[in-house]
Scaffold this active site. Structure first.
Site, PDB file in Angstrom:
ATOM      1  N   LYS A 152       7.397 -17.381 -10.778  1.00  0.00           N
ATOM      2  CA  LYS A 152       6.523 -16.343 -11.310  1.00  0.00           C
ATOM      3  C   LYS A 152       5.253 -16.952 -11.916  1.00  0.00           C
ATOM      4  O   LYS A 152       5.331 -17.925 -12.675  1.00  0.00           O
ATOM      5  CB  LYS A 152       7.282 -15.547 -12.377  1.00  0.00           C
ATOM      6  CG  LYS A 152       6.509 -14.348 -12.877  1.00  0.00           C
ATOM      7  CD  LYS A 152       7.268 -13.573 -13.933  1.00  0.00           C
ATOM      8  CE  LYS A 152       6.386 -12.454 -14.459  1.00  0.00           C
ATOM      9  NZ  LYS A 152       6.942 -11.828 -15.644  1.00  0.00           N
TER      10      LYS A 152
ATOM     11  N   PHE B  44      -3.488   3.511  15.262  1.00  0.00           N
ATOM     12  CA  PHE B  44      -3.761   4.517  14.243  1.00  0.00           C
ATOM     13  C   PHE B  44      -4.902   4.012  13.377  1.00  0.00           C
ATOM     14  O   PHE B  44      -5.062   2.799  13.210  1.00  0.00           O
ATOM     15  CB  PHE B  44      -2.529   4.759  13.368  1.00  0.00           C
ATOM     16  CG  PHE B  44      -1.682   5.904  13.854  1.00  0.00           C
ATOM     17  CD1 PHE B  44      -1.023   5.821  15.069  1.00  0.00           C
ATOM     18  CD2 PHE B  44      -1.564   7.067  13.104  1.00  0.00           C
ATOM     19  CE1 PHE B  44      -0.251   6.877  15.529  1.00  0.00           C
ATOM     20  CE2 PHE B  44      -0.794   8.125  13.543  1.00  0.00           C
ATOM     21  CZ  PHE B  44      -0.139   8.033  14.759  1.00  0.00           C
TER      22      PHE B  44
ATOM     23  N   LYS C 167     -13.045   1.782  16.098  1.00  0.00           N
ATOM     24  CA  LYS C 167     -11.797   1.018  16.060  1.00  0.00           C
ATOM     25  C   LYS C 167     -11.157   0.956  17.448  1.00  0.00           C
ATOM     26  O   LYS C 167     -10.627  -0.081  17.859  1.00  0.00           O
ATOM     27  CB  LYS C 167     -10.832   1.670  15.068  1.00  0.00           C
ATOM     28  CG  LYS C 167     -10.109   0.688  14.213  1.00  0.00           C
ATOM     29  CD  LYS C 167      -9.467   1.346  13.014  1.00  0.00           C
ATOM     30  CE  LYS C 167     -10.157   0.966  11.723  1.00  0.00           C
ATOM     31  NZ  LYS C 167      -9.499   1.460  10.545  1.00  0.00           N
TER      32      LYS C 167
ATOM     33  N   ASP D 109      -4.243  -9.503  13.353  1.00  0.00           N
ATOM     34  CA  ASP D 109      -4.165  -8.084  13.712  1.00  0.00           C
ATOM     35  C   ASP D 109      -3.083  -7.921  14.794  1.00  0.00           C
ATOM     36  O   ASP D 109      -3.234  -8.419  15.916  1.00  0.00           O
ATOM     37  CB  ASP D 109      -5.534  -7.617  14.215  1.00  0.00           C
ATOM     38  CG  ASP D 109      -5.578  -6.118  14.420  1.00  0.00           C
ATOM     39  OD1 ASP D 109      -4.614  -5.566  14.997  1.00  0.00           O
ATOM     40  OD2 ASP D 109      -6.569  -5.498  14.008  1.00  0.00           O
ATOM     41  N   ILE D 110      -2.013  -7.247  14.435  1.00  0.00           N
ATOM     42  CA  ILE D 110      -0.863  -7.143  15.349  1.00  0.00           C
ATOM     43  C   ILE D 110      -1.236  -6.373  16.616  1.00  0.00           C
ATOM     44  O   ILE D 110      -0.960  -6.800  17.742  1.00  0.00           O
ATOM     45  CB  ILE D 110       0.324  -6.446  14.630  1.00  0.00           C
ATOM     46  CG1 ILE D 110       0.725  -7.253  13.390  1.00  0.00           C
ATOM     47  CG2 ILE D 110       1.508  -6.263  15.580  1.00  0.00           C
ATOM     48  CD1 ILE D 110       1.711  -6.552  12.473  1.00  0.00           C
TER      49      ILE D 110
ATOM     50  N   ASN E 145       0.843  -1.206   0.000  1.00  0.00           N
ATOM     51  CA  ASN E 145       0.000   0.000   0.000  1.00  0.00           C
ATOM     52  C   ASN E 145       0.872   1.247   0.000  1.00  0.00           C
ATOM     53  O   ASN E 145       2.095   1.153  -0.012  1.00  0.00           O
ATOM     54  CB  ASN E 145      -0.953  -0.033   1.202  1.00  0.00           C
ATOM     55  CG  ASN E 145      -0.195  -0.106   2.515  1.00  0.00           C
ATOM     56  OD1 ASN E 145       0.552   0.808   2.861  1.00  0.00           O
ATOM     57  ND2 ASN E 145      -0.348  -1.204   3.231  1.00  0.00           N
TER      58      ASN E 145
ATOM     59  N   LYS F 205     -10.499  -2.582  19.276  1.00  0.00           N
ATOM     60  CA  LYS F 205      -9.137  -3.037  19.599  1.00  0.00           C
ATOM     61  C   LYS F 205      -8.871  -3.018  21.102  1.00  0.00           C
ATOM     62  O   LYS F 205      -7.839  -3.506  21.563  1.00  0.00           O
ATOM     63  CB  LYS F 205      -8.100  -2.175  18.874  1.00  0.00           C
ATOM     64  CG  LYS F 205      -8.364  -2.031  17.376  1.00  0.00           C
ATOM     65  CD  LYS F 205      -7.266  -2.534  16.482  1.00  0.00           C
ATOM     66  CE  LYS F 205      -7.705  -2.429  15.027  1.00  0.00           C
ATOM     67  NZ  LYS F 205      -6.793  -3.002  14.074  1.00  0.00           N
TER      68      LYS F 205
ATOM     69  N   ASP G 127      -4.258  -6.263   5.316  1.00  0.00           N
ATOM     70  CA  ASP G 127      -5.286  -7.042   6.003  1.00  0.00           C
ATOM     71  C   ASP G 127      -5.303  -8.496   5.533  1.00  0.00           C
ATOM     72  O   ASP G 127      -5.673  -9.378   6.276  1.00  0.00           O
ATOM     73  CB  ASP G 127      -6.662  -6.408   5.772  1.00  0.00           C
ATOM     74  CG  ASP G 127      -6.799  -5.110   6.563  1.00  0.00           C
ATOM     75  OD1 ASP G 127      -6.289  -5.064   7.701  1.00  0.00           O
ATOM     76  OD2 ASP G 127      -7.391  -4.154   6.043  1.00  0.00           O
TER      77      ASP G 127
HETATM   78  N1  CTP Z   1      -3.193  -3.076  12.594  1.00  0.00           N
HETATM   79  C1  CTP Z   1      -2.343  -4.084  12.984  1.00  0.00           C
HETATM   80  N2  CTP Z   1      -2.384  -5.288  12.334  1.00  0.00           N
HETATM   81  C2  CTP Z   1      -3.234  -5.510  11.320  1.00  0.00           C
HETATM   82  C3  CTP Z   1      -4.117  -4.472  10.898  1.00  0.00           C
HETATM   83  C4  CTP Z   1      -4.061  -3.262  11.558  1.00  0.00           C
HETATM   84  O1  CTP Z   1      -1.551  -3.882  13.909  1.00  0.00           O
HETATM   85  N3  CTP Z   1      -3.236  -6.685  10.729  1.00  0.00           N
HETATM   86  C5  CTP Z   1      -3.153  -1.816  13.340  1.00  0.00           C
HETATM   87  C6  CTP Z   1      -2.618  -0.637  12.548  1.00  0.00           C
HETATM   88  O2  CTP Z   1      -1.228  -0.493  12.724  1.00  0.00           O
HETATM   89  C7  CTP Z   1      -3.375   0.520  13.173  1.00  0.00           C
HETATM   90  C8  CTP Z   1      -4.699  -0.083  13.556  1.00  0.00           C
HETATM   91  O3  CTP Z   1      -4.477  -1.491  13.672  1.00  0.00           O
HETATM   92  O4  CTP Z   1      -2.794   0.981  14.348  1.00  0.00           O
HETATM   93  C9  CTP Z   1      -5.820   0.179  12.595  1.00  0.00           C
HETATM   94  O5  CTP Z   1      -5.427  -0.167  11.284  1.00  0.00           O
HETATM   95  P1  CTP Z   1      -6.386   0.108  10.045  1.00  0.00           P
HETATM   96  O6  CTP Z   1      -5.746  -0.465   8.838  1.00  0.00           O
HETATM   97  O7  CTP Z   1      -6.798   1.542  10.034  1.00  0.00           O
HETATM   98  O8  CTP Z   1      -7.677  -0.687  10.430  1.00  0.00           O
HETATM   99  P2  CTP Z   1      -8.033  -2.200  10.427  1.00  0.00           P
HETATM  100  O9  CTP Z   1      -7.911  -2.710  11.819  1.00  0.00           O
HETATM  101  O10 CTP Z   1      -7.275  -2.930   9.376  1.00  0.00           O
HETATM  102  O11 CTP Z   1      -9.594  -2.120  10.070  1.00  0.00           O
HETATM  103  P3  CTP Z   1     -10.304  -1.742   8.652  1.00  0.00           P
HETATM  104  O12 CTP Z   1      -9.516  -2.417   7.572  1.00  0.00           O
HETATM  105  O13 CTP Z   1     -11.659  -2.263   8.806  1.00  0.00           O
HETATM  106  O14 CTP Z   1     -10.302  -0.233   8.538  1.00  0.00           O
END
Ligand code: CTP
Length: 408
Positions: free
Chosen positions: A292, A332, A346, A311-312, A213, A350, A282
């Site tokens: 390849k 964030f 969120k 989700d970390i 991304n 979390k 995600d």
């Molecule tokens: N985050 C994480 N690990 C993941 C996804 C997200 O640690 N696999 C953490 C990001 O670093 C951030 C927070 O979760 O601090 C929110 O990330 P964001 O991408 O905005 O949201 P998601 O939890 O992925 O939810 P959504 O995709 O529904 O917006």
């Protein structure tokens, strides 16, 4: 950013080829809004002329304690009283030994001895040949300077003017500049260990391609730098980005979300704060092709399957709660719409005390941003500013919320 506006730096040069880097340092300090008064030893003037330093600082250089400019005849007192910090760059092995002994037979050492220790920090940037650097006498002297209240900024490693390679080069001007700026930041996170995730992750499809991304990592790197400036020990778990590591920050480079999870869980074991700024993918491809993926020649696109990444932030926050730990977790949220609503949801999902919202397309790759802080008390905006300014504000907000701090 006028990071040193209102600060008066006395920049002392002693004899060494690294004097050429001090010209650049002087320029950086002036550009950041500081006034710079250069003081040079006789030996320094063998390497760079006072005229060069005068032109860059916009002030006449002091080289002698008998300088007739001072009405009271005491440049060592006047110069050291005016300073917000004294920086010795380069500090030669001989000059370091002289400081240890409290010698004062020329202006620069005299001024250092006359420094009001409680309010004027002395920062030392050594520069010398690698054998001189590693000599027990030099190392003993540096320990003594540290014990006497000076701050030794360390040295670089690499090719030296003498043709040898090793430790002892003076740090680069930008590194010294970062250390000088850090000196003036309030130490609100002293004694804390903080882990920051930053940047995107890259989920490989095959050896050539993958999913990632637009996250630049700039906000996370700025937070790591701000936390370090505030006195914390910082581990930065960075996805694939091309950004320089902030000074004195431990960096762990990772590629995929799975790698990031592993590195983060490990780093958080003895941490007190975790800030998750990374834009973690995600999903990852369900299967990774060893070779390849080729076109089939019939115009049919491959059908790709994905599985969700762990989700970390959620995993780390849950683990810390389960252990009854004191890890303060900050998340964030990068959104494209309905920021307040999504950020609040969120934070609740979390189970974390503080969530920072921003609009993804307005921040990715930019040098400035605006943030929305969401905590149990409500919502507060940090208006648009450079990311480093916001990072420092966020660090202060985190410090104010730490249970360990409010008890102090
Ligand atoms: N985050 C994480 N690990 C993941 C996804 C997200 O640690 N696999 C953490 C990001 O670093 C951030 C927070 O979760 O601090 C929110 O990330 P964001 O991408 O905005 O949201 P998601 O939890 O992925 O939810 P959504 O995709 O529904 O917006």
């Amino acid at each position: 950013m006028q990071e040193l506006a209102g600060k008066h730096i006395v920049l002392g040069l002693t004899g060494g080829i690294a004097c050429y880097k001090s010209a650049e340092l002087c320029r950086l300090l002036v550009k950041a809004g500081a006034t710079v008064q250069v003081v040079m030893t006789e030996a320094a003037a063998q390497f760079i002329t006072p005229v060069t330093m005068q032109a860059l600082s916009g002030r006449r250089v002091y080289t002698s304690q008998w300088d007739a400019r001072e009405p009271n005849g005491m440049p060592h007192i006047n110069l050291s009283r005016e300073a917000d910090a004294i920086v010795l760059a380069p500090a030669s092995a001989d000059f370091i030994a002289r400081l240890v002994q409290g010698r004062s037979d020329e202006l620069l050492s005299l001024m250092c001895l006359a420094r009001p220790m409680e309010r004027v920090p002395l920062l030392i940037a050594p520069a010398m040949n690698r054998e001189m650097w590693s000599h027990p006498a030099t190392q003993r002297n540096l320990r003594q300077l540290d014990a006497d209240g000076a701050r030794v900024l360390g040295v670089g490693n690499g090719w030296q003017a003498c043709g040898e390679t090793g430790d002892g080069r003076m740090l680069e001007a930008v590194q010294l500049f970062e250390d000088i700026v850090a000196q003036f930041q309030p130490k609100v996170l002293a004694g804390e260990r903080i882990v920051v995730t930053a940047g995107p992750t890259f989920e490989a499809l095959d050896p050539i391609r993958g999913i990632t991304n637009h996250s630049s990592g700039k906000m996370g790197f700025a937070i790591a730098r701000a936390a370090r400036e505030a006195g914390a020990e910082v581990t930065l778990v960075a996805g694939p980005v091309h950004l320089p590591t902030p000074r004195n920050v431990r960096r762990v480079d990772v590629v995929s979300a799975a790698d990031m999870l592993q590195a983060t869980v490990l780093a958080c074991e003895d941490a007190s704060v975790f800030v998750a700024t990374a834009a973690v993918a995600d999903w990852r491809p369900a299967a990774h092709s060893e070779h390849k993926i080729k076109k089939d020649g019939g115009g049919k696109a491959p059908s790709l399957q994905f599985v969700e990444n762990e989700d970390i932030l959620l995993t780390v926050a849950k683990g810390a709660r389960a252990q009854g730990g004191q890890l303060f977790c900050v998340g964030f949220a990068a959104e494209s719409e309905n920021l307040v609503e999504h950020a609040k949801a969120k934070r609740a999902r979390k189970g974390i005390p503080l969530l920072v919202g921003n609009i993804g397309p307005l921040t990715f790759g930019q040098d400035d941003n605006s943030l929305l802080l969401v905590d149990a008390d409500g919502v507060r905006e940090l208006p648009r500013a450079p990311k480093l300014t916001l990072a420092r504000e966020l660090v202060a907000e985190i410090a104010a919320r730490l249970p360990s701090r409010s008890r102090r």
